[in-house]
Design a protein around this motif. Structure first.
Motif, PDB file in Angstrom:
ATOM      1  N   LEU A  16     -18.445  14.703   3.123  1.00 35.07           N
ATOM      2  CA  LEU A  16     -18.772  15.846   2.272  1.00 35.07           C
ATOM      3  C   LEU A  16     -18.961  17.100   3.125  1.00 35.07           C
ATOM      4  O   LEU A  16     -18.414  18.166   2.814  1.00 35.07           O
ATOM      5  N   PHE A  17     -19.716  17.030   4.209  1.00 30.97           N
ATOM      6  CA  PHE A  17     -19.925  18.183   5.089  1.00 30.97           C
ATOM      7  C   PHE A  17     -18.614  18.662   5.711  1.00 30.97           C
ATOM      8  O   PHE A  17     -18.375  19.866   5.822  1.00 30.97           O
ATOM      9  N   MET A  18     -17.754  17.746   6.121  1.00 33.44           N
ATOM     10  CA  MET A  18     -16.471  18.137   6.705  1.00 33.44           C
ATOM     11  C   MET A  18     -15.596  18.848   5.663  1.00 33.44           C
ATOM     12  O   MET A  18     -14.940  19.846   5.971  1.00 33.44           O
ATOM     13  N   MET A  19     -15.576  18.347   4.433  1.00 38.30           N
ATOM     14  CA  MET A  19     -14.777  18.970   3.365  1.00 38.30           C
ATOM     15  C   MET A  19     -15.311  20.366   3.026  1.00 38.30           C
ATOM     16  O   MET A  19     -14.537  21.315   2.885  1.00 38.30           O
ATOM     17  N   VAL A  20     -16.643  20.482   2.913  1.00 35.63           N
ATOM     18  CA  VAL A  20     -17.245  21.779   2.601  1.00 35.63           C
ATOM     19  C   VAL A  20     -16.970  22.771   3.731  1.00 35.63           C
ATOM     20  O   VAL A  20     -16.626  23.934   3.498  1.00 35.63           O
ATOM     21  N   ALA A  21     -17.086  22.346   4.974  1.00 34.32           N
ATOM     22  CA  ALA A  21     -16.821  23.213   6.115  1.00 34.32           C
ATOM     23  C   ALA A  21     -15.358  23.645   6.143  1.00 34.32           C
ATOM     24  O   ALA A  21     -15.044  24.821   6.368  1.00 34.32           O
ATOM     25  N   PHE A  22     -14.435  22.743   5.907  1.00 32.45           N
ATOM     26  CA  PHE A  22     -13.007  23.067   5.920  1.00 32.45           C
ATOM     27  C   PHE A  22     -12.671  24.103   4.848  1.00 32.45           C
ATOM     28  O   PHE A  22     -12.057  25.136   5.131  1.00 32.45           O
ATOM     29  N   VAL A  26     -11.446  28.172   5.090  1.00 36.23           N
ATOM     30  CA  VAL A  26     -10.223  28.631   4.432  1.00 36.23           C
ATOM     31  C   VAL A  26     -10.535  29.758   3.441  1.00 36.23           C
ATOM     32  O   VAL A  26      -9.871  30.806   3.442  1.00 36.23           O
ATOM     33  N   ILE A  27     -11.533  29.587   2.611  1.00 37.70           N
ATOM     34  CA  ILE A  27     -11.885  30.609   1.620  1.00 37.70           C
ATOM     35  C   ILE A  27     -12.406  31.864   2.311  1.00 37.70           C
ATOM     36  O   ILE A  27     -12.070  32.985   1.924  1.00 37.70           O
ATOM     37  N   GLY A  28     -13.199  31.704   3.368  1.00 39.61           N
ATOM     38  CA  GLY A  28     -13.710  32.858   4.105  1.00 39.61           C
ATOM     39  C   GLY A  28     -12.596  33.683   4.718  1.00 39.61           C
ATOM     40  O   GLY A  28     -12.603  34.921   4.636  1.00 39.61           O
ATOM     41  N   LEU A  31     -10.755  35.580   1.953  1.00 40.22           N
ATOM     42  CA  LEU A  31     -11.504  36.731   1.465  1.00 40.22           C
ATOM     43  C   LEU A  31     -11.426  37.905   2.445  1.00 40.22           C
ATOM     44  O   LEU A  31     -11.267  39.058   2.031  1.00 40.22           O
ATOM     45  N   ILE A  32     -11.527  37.626   3.721  1.00 35.63           N
ATOM     46  CA  ILE A  32     -11.432  38.688   4.723  1.00 35.63           C
ATOM     47  C   ILE A  32     -10.040  39.321   4.693  1.00 35.63           C
ATOM     48  O   ILE A  32      -9.899  40.547   4.703  1.00 35.63           O
ATOM     49  N   MET A  33      -8.993  38.515   4.646  1.00 35.10           N
ATOM     50  CA  MET A  33      -7.630  39.041   4.616  1.00 35.10           C
ATOM     51  C   MET A  33      -7.371  39.836   3.337  1.00 35.10           C
ATOM     52  O   MET A  33      -6.702  40.874   3.365  1.00 35.10           O
ATOM     53  N   MET A  34      -7.897  39.361   2.217  1.00 38.13           N
ATOM     54  CA  MET A  34      -7.712  40.067   0.955  1.00 38.13           C
ATOM     55  C   MET A  34      -8.402  41.430   0.993  1.00 38.13           C
ATOM     56  O   MET A  34      -7.836  42.441   0.581  1.00 38.13           O
ATOM     57  N   ARG A  35      -9.609  41.479   1.528  1.00 38.42           N
ATOM     58  CA  ARG A  35     -10.335  42.747   1.612  1.00 38.42           C
ATOM     59  C   ARG A  35      -9.605  43.737   2.519  1.00 38.42           C
ATOM     60  O   ARG A  35      -9.471  44.919   2.188  1.00 38.42           O
ATOM     61  N   LEU A  36      -9.124  43.284   3.661  1.00 39.79           N
ATOM     62  CA  LEU A  36      -8.392  44.163   4.564  1.00 39.79           C
ATOM     63  C   LEU A  36      -7.102  44.674   3.928  1.00 39.79           C
ATOM     64  O   LEU A  36      -6.734  45.836   4.091  1.00 39.79           O
ATOM     65  N   ALA A  37      -6.407  43.820   3.189  1.00 38.33           N
ATOM     66  CA  ALA A  37      -5.162  44.231   2.540  1.00 38.33           C
ATOM     67  C   ALA A  37      -5.416  45.277   1.457  1.00 38.33           C
ATOM     68  O   ALA A  37      -4.684  46.267   1.342  1.00 38.33           O
TER      69      ALA A  37
END
Length: 165
Positions: A16-22, A26-28, A31-37
């Motif tokens: 569960l921790f590995m899945m949440v971290a992965f 990916v989502i982080g 979000l950063i790439m979307m904001r910069l674009a």
């Protein structure tokens, strides 16, 4: 002899921790790439497409009236050595006579980023000759937008692509 520790068993909590971290990484990153674009190129030409569509018929009538006046407006952009530019506009009426008493506004617009737009204040320096300057303007492609105002209404508008070296 030394005894090797047995490997830790994979538990449900560890998975569960590995899945949440992965997926968090990916989502982080997304979000950063979307904001910069969105910050660099919002993709909009006008703030409100609805209000622009309502003004469309008025723009068509204004353009037809401008064509009927048959004015000849020439613009010349000259680069200075310090990275600035001087804009000179010569306005003539249908008969070729210089037009005085109008108020011309100039604007250099970046085709890709309207945050880089530069207004140029034009003043009448001679009969029918208007001049203004931009202190610093980057080289590249620009849209030169000219607007002529007389008697409180816009009488002339043009938009032309220019290349500044």
């Amino acid at each position: 002899m030394s005894q090797a520790k047995p490997p830790r068993p994979i538990t449900g909590r560890m998975v569960l921790f590995m899945m949440v971290a992965f997926f968090g990484v990916v989502i982080g990153v997304n979000l950063i790439m979307m904001r910069l674009a969105i910050q660099t190129l919002p993709g909009t030409e006008v703030d409100s497409a609805y209000s622009a569509s309502l003004a469309y018929e008025k723009e068509i009538a204004t353009a037809r009236a401008q064509n009927a006046r048959n004015w000849k407006v020439d613009a010349h952009v000259e680069r200075s050595g310090q990275g600035g530019a001087t804009l000179q506009v010569e306005a003539r009426d249908n008969d070729g006579r210089p037009m005085s008493g109008l108020t011309f506004h100039g604007r250099f617009e970046r085709p890709t980023d309207r945050r880089a737009d530069l207004p140029v204040a034009l003043a009448e320096v001679g009969i029918g000759i208007y001049r203004g300057s931009a202190e610093t303007i980057a080289p590249g492609q620009w849209d030169l937008v000219l607007e002529g105002v007389g008697a409180g209404q816009r009488l002339f508008q043009s938009k032309n692509r220019v290349l500044l070296n």
